[in-house]
Scaffold this active site. Structure first.
Site, PDB file in Angstrom:
ATOM      1  N   ASP A 480      -2.001  12.747  -4.510  1.00  0.00           N
ATOM      2  CA  ASP A 480      -0.936  12.270  -3.625  1.00  0.00           C
ATOM      3  C   ASP A 480      -0.870  13.115  -2.352  1.00  0.00           C
ATOM      4  O   ASP A 480      -1.413  14.232  -2.293  1.00  0.00           O
ATOM      5  CB  ASP A 480       0.390  12.368  -4.399  1.00  0.00           C
ATOM      6  CG  ASP A 480       1.407  11.331  -3.975  1.00  0.00           C
ATOM      7  OD1 ASP A 480       1.230  10.734  -2.909  1.00  0.00           O
ATOM      8  OD2 ASP A 480       2.387  11.137  -4.709  1.00  0.00           O
ATOM      9  N   ASP A 550       4.207   2.234  -2.168  1.00  0.00           N
ATOM     10  CA  ASP A 550       5.323   2.593  -3.049  1.00  0.00           C
ATOM     11  C   ASP A 550       6.245   1.401  -3.251  1.00  0.00           C
ATOM     12  O   ASP A 550       7.152   1.465  -4.075  1.00  0.00           O
ATOM     13  CB  ASP A 550       6.128   3.751  -2.446  1.00  0.00           C
ATOM     14  CG  ASP A 550       5.524   5.097  -2.806  1.00  0.00           C
ATOM     15  OD1 ASP A 550       4.607   5.130  -3.643  1.00  0.00           O
ATOM     16  OD2 ASP A 550       5.973   6.114  -2.252  1.00  0.00           O
TER      17      ASP A 550
HETATM   18  C1  DGJ Z   1       4.651   9.198  -3.969  1.00  0.00           C
HETATM   19  C2  DGJ Z   1       3.814   8.228  -4.738  1.00  0.00           C
HETATM   20  O1  DGJ Z   1       3.457   7.148  -3.937  1.00  0.00           O
HETATM   21  C3  DGJ Z   1       4.585   7.787  -5.976  1.00  0.00           C
HETATM   22  O2  DGJ Z   1       3.866   6.815  -6.671  1.00  0.00           O
HETATM   23  C4  DGJ Z   1       4.829   9.002  -6.843  1.00  0.00           C
HETATM   24  O3  DGJ Z   1       3.614   9.502  -7.324  1.00  0.00           O
HETATM   25  C5  DGJ Z   1       5.578  10.049  -6.038  1.00  0.00           C
HETATM   26  N1  DGJ Z   1       4.939  10.343  -4.790  1.00  0.00           N
HETATM   27  C6  DGJ Z   1       5.714  11.314  -6.825  1.00  0.00           C
HETATM   28  O4  DGJ Z   1       6.310  12.310  -6.092  1.00  0.00           O
END
Ligand code: DGJ
Length: 756
Positions: A480, A550
């Protein structure tokens, strides 16, 4: 076999790739000119009708002895600056005496089979040397003693030309590169629409189109990553082109940092396209003898509309950009605990998740953010890649073993490029921050960015991650990256080099990823930057899949997946079924609809799979069975966009195998409409004279229709009929007439199977 040749009489390079030709010439002044790129033309002998040396009034003529020649309106291949071409240049250098002129003339060329690697950078590749042919043209600035290598690669089975540029300082002085684009091309007219992908967090991949007019139109990123706001992609399409027909030129940059995709229509209606590292806030010192390698830009040409453009990108990127075992092999379906638990989980919960994965037929349990340091929210611990023993008293290895004991694979989340101030890493190495001294550092989600341009930083990260991945024997990593870069600078670069920090960061990231990729060839790497904030071809080289957004709302996902498919193969798109009401937009869509939308990519669940109802369990099983049966087709077939999300009634797409024999047709109802007209979806990619069985798969969601307040059986629920390919492609597949009676957000998934 693609071919490249040089006509020594007319000084013309002929590039003949699969379904694309390009001609580049050496002009009387030694400069390079772009004559043509597009539909196949085998022979081109006479550049004079492309270009007349007949300068415009006011134009600057660089040669005293040739009053007829000016660079002002000739179609360039890699324009320098300062000698009469007043459009924006591809190369801009500040030389030791302060002059910023670059006058590039042909010096030499080389034609070779295969494709050289780009040092330190991701790029498309060939597996056999006869798959592609590469032309390297060396240009020289004789005054400033600078050399530039332009690379052009054509491919045997995809209509694409890969371009990159290497700048060599052959002078005795240091120079500063202010701008070195990966590619430039001047088209002879401006009758184009510019298509790009814009967006924001949770709203990625919106298609945006505008007519080009005199002046500059560009998309870019300044956020340090390729970003949510624009994807490093543009297309020039003829106004009469659409998804299915017409000329489209797509441009895509294999890079994950600040980029520029620039178009400029000149006063004389030529169109310049350039793509490369964003020159804004970029400056690179090049000592004598050193060279600078730009990222690769890929141009694809399609005479079959936008679907043709996308299929070229998909094929090239899936098979000759993505690497390793998992590039086009279906990966196990997965469950991720993020939207089910956020930071609130422990060993018991994760093992319970794993048990439910096994029960529902999900192949992998991935543990998301919150397993390390003391991370119970987003204010602490990034940087400290050691397990939180309060949550996992027996440690990570034991957790991973327990997950595997339940019969599923173990996956893990990391965000290595960041640290929180509340972390041991920050306390011991505050200077590792990517930061310009003097200004307070802005945070994003309470976190700060590590300077990946520094060896000791990437060494630290490699060692931490190597330990975690080796100890857990993980087969999956979600990587991430959750903020924009600001106050970008480096504590180890001198004042003249501060504008190198952003690019050095990306080079450091690539080096780290390459090391880990080689050390753990079994791992499936998932790219994520708050969703699609760094979904770009550069990351695809290391990571075969990306958490696309997201925003997990299935209705919004139709738009996001549709837009992302313009460039990225659906094998690289991760889709997960989320809870209802949806956590980002609050909308409730039926569980079956969410599953059907998630089917078209790398499928999984981000909702609480431990608390599914009986009905939801059945639906999940139904879709996981479809996924199991068709995932190879979904990963490797041709993706066809058939009806866009701007059609408020329904979105449709299909995946058809290369042989045109088997496929899946998906129709997603967005909004019910009373008394709607009959509508037909025209399929693509089938054989005209063959017969196909089209059978409804999306049971059991649509079983009834409503009439006078009563549910009555819906006769199309078991649709199973034979059609000819020509019929499906020309008359189209009729949407069931009762399509409108079952409310919004309904899925209709059909198998399409050759019967003779
Ligand atoms: C952002 C990601 O896009 C989410 O899916 C998740 O993993 C969060 N970060 C976790 O902090």
């Amino acid at each position: 076999m693609p071919s490249i040749s040089f006509d020594t009489n007319n000084l013309i390079f002929s590039l003949q790739g699969y379904n694309v030709s390009s001609f580049i010439g050496i002009d009387t002044d030694g400069g390079l000119r772009h004559y043509y790129t597009g539909r196949k033309v085998e022979t081109f002998t006479n550049p004079s009708y492309v270009m007349t040396h007949n300068p415009r009034v006011f134009a600057a003529c660089p040669d005293e002895n040739d009053p007829a020649f000016s660079e002002s309106d000739v179609p360039m291949v890699y324009p320098g600056w300062g000698r009469g071409d007043l459009r924006y240049p591809a190369l801009h250098i500040r030389h030791h005496d302060g002059n910023t002129i670059s006058s590039l003339k042909y010096a030499a060329h080389r034609i070779e089979s295969g494709k050289p690697e780009l040092s330190g950078l991701p790029a498309t590749y060939c597996e056999k040397s006869d798959e592609c042919t590469t032309l390297t043209i060396t240009l020289r600035d004789n005054v400033n003693k600078i050399e530039v290598d332009l690379l052009f690669t054509v491919f045997s089975n995809v209509s694409a030309i890969a371009r990159s540029t290497l700048v060599r300082n052959t002078s005795e002085h240091s120079i500063e590169i202010l701008n070195a684009q990966s590619m430039a091309i001047d088209f002879l007219d401006s009758d184009f629409e510019l298509l790009s992908l814009r967006g924001a967090w949770a709203r990625e991949f919106e298609m945006q189109s505008r007519q080009l007019q005199q002046g500059v139109t560009s998309v870019h990123s300044n956020s340090g990553n390729s970003g949510h706001f624009f994807n490093p992609f543009i297309a020039l399409k003829r106004p009469d082109s659409n998804e299915f027909q017409g000329d489209v030129y797509g441009f895509s940059l294999v890079y994950s940092g600040n980029f520029l995709a620039h178009t400029e229509v000149s006063a004389y209606d030529q169109t310049r396209v350039m793509m490369g590292i964003n020159p804004h806030n970029f400056r690179w010192q090049l000592s004598p003898g050193e060279s600078f390698q730009t990222p690769e830009a890929v141009m694809v040409y399609s005479s079959d509309g936008m679907n043709g453009m996308s299929q070229n990108f998909h094929h090239l990127y899936r098979t000759r950009l993505a690497r390793g075992k998992w590039k086009s092999t279906p990966r196990p379906s997965q469950a991720n605990n993020w939207e089910a638990t956020y930071f609130n989980f422990n060993e018991e919960k994760i093992i319970n998740f794993a048990e439910h994965c096994k029960r529902h037929g999900v192949g992998r349990m991935t543990m998301d953010d919150g397993w390390f340091g003391c991370r119970n929210d987003d204010t602490s611990s990034l940087g400290d890649w050691v397990v939180d023993e309060n949550k996992f008293p027996k440690g990570l290895k034991s957790l991973a073993d327990s997950v595997r004991d339940k019969g599923v694979e173990f996956g893990i989340w990391v965000e290595p490029e960041m640290f929180n101030k509340d972390s041991n890493l920050y306390r011991s190495h505050p200077d590792w921050m990517l930061h310009t001294a003097g200004h307070p550092a802005s945070h994003g989600r309470n976190q700060y960015i590590l300077d990946l341009g520094r060896e000791e930083v990437t060494e630290y990260l490699y060692n931490c991650l190597e330990q975690v991945f080796a100890a857990t024997k993980t087969t999956f990593v979600k990587w991430d990256m959750n903020r924009h870069m600001t106050e970008v600078g480096s504590a180890v670069l001198n004042s003249d080099q501060q504008q190198e920090a952003a690019h050095r960061y990306i080079l450091g990231l690539y080096k780290l990823l390459e090391r880990l990729f080689k050390r753990f060839p079994e791992i499936v790497w998932e790219n994520c930057a708050s969703g699609g904030g760094r979904l770009d071809p550069g990351m695809l080289y290391y990571m075969p899949e990306t958490w696309t957004s997201d925003n997990t709302d299935a209705a919004d996902r139709l738009h996001i997946q549709y837009g992302a498919s313009l460039v990225y193969p659906i094998s690289s798109i991760v889709n997960q079924v989320s809870p209802a009401p949806n956590h980002q937009v609050g909308r409730s869509t039926p569980f079956a609809f969410r599953n059907a939308v998630a089917l078209f990519g790398s499928m999984g669940y981000i909702c609480d799979i431990t608390s599914l109802s009986d009905e939801e369990r059945q639906i999940a099983k139904h879709y996981l069975d479809i996924w199991g049966k068709y995932n190879s087709l979904i990963f490797n077939g041709q993706f066809w966009r058939l009806s866009p999300p701007t059609n408020t009634r329904f979105v449709s797409w299909a995946v058809i195998d290369d042989a045109g024999e088997n496929g899946l047709l998906a129709i997603f109802k967005q909004r019910a409409r009373a008394a709607a007209a009959y509508e037909y979806i025209k399929l693509c990619g089938l054989k005209n004279n063959s017969l196909y069985r089209v059978k409804m798969l999306s049971e059991p969601s649509v079983r009834y229709r409503m009439a006078d307040g009563k549910k009555i059986p819906w006769p199309y629920a078991d649709h199973d009929a034979i059609y000819s390919g020509a019929e499906l492609m020309n008359l189209g597949f009729a949407l069931p007439p009762e399509f409108v009676h079952d409310g919004d957000y309904k899925e209709f998934i059909y198998s399409v199977t050759l019967v003779n």
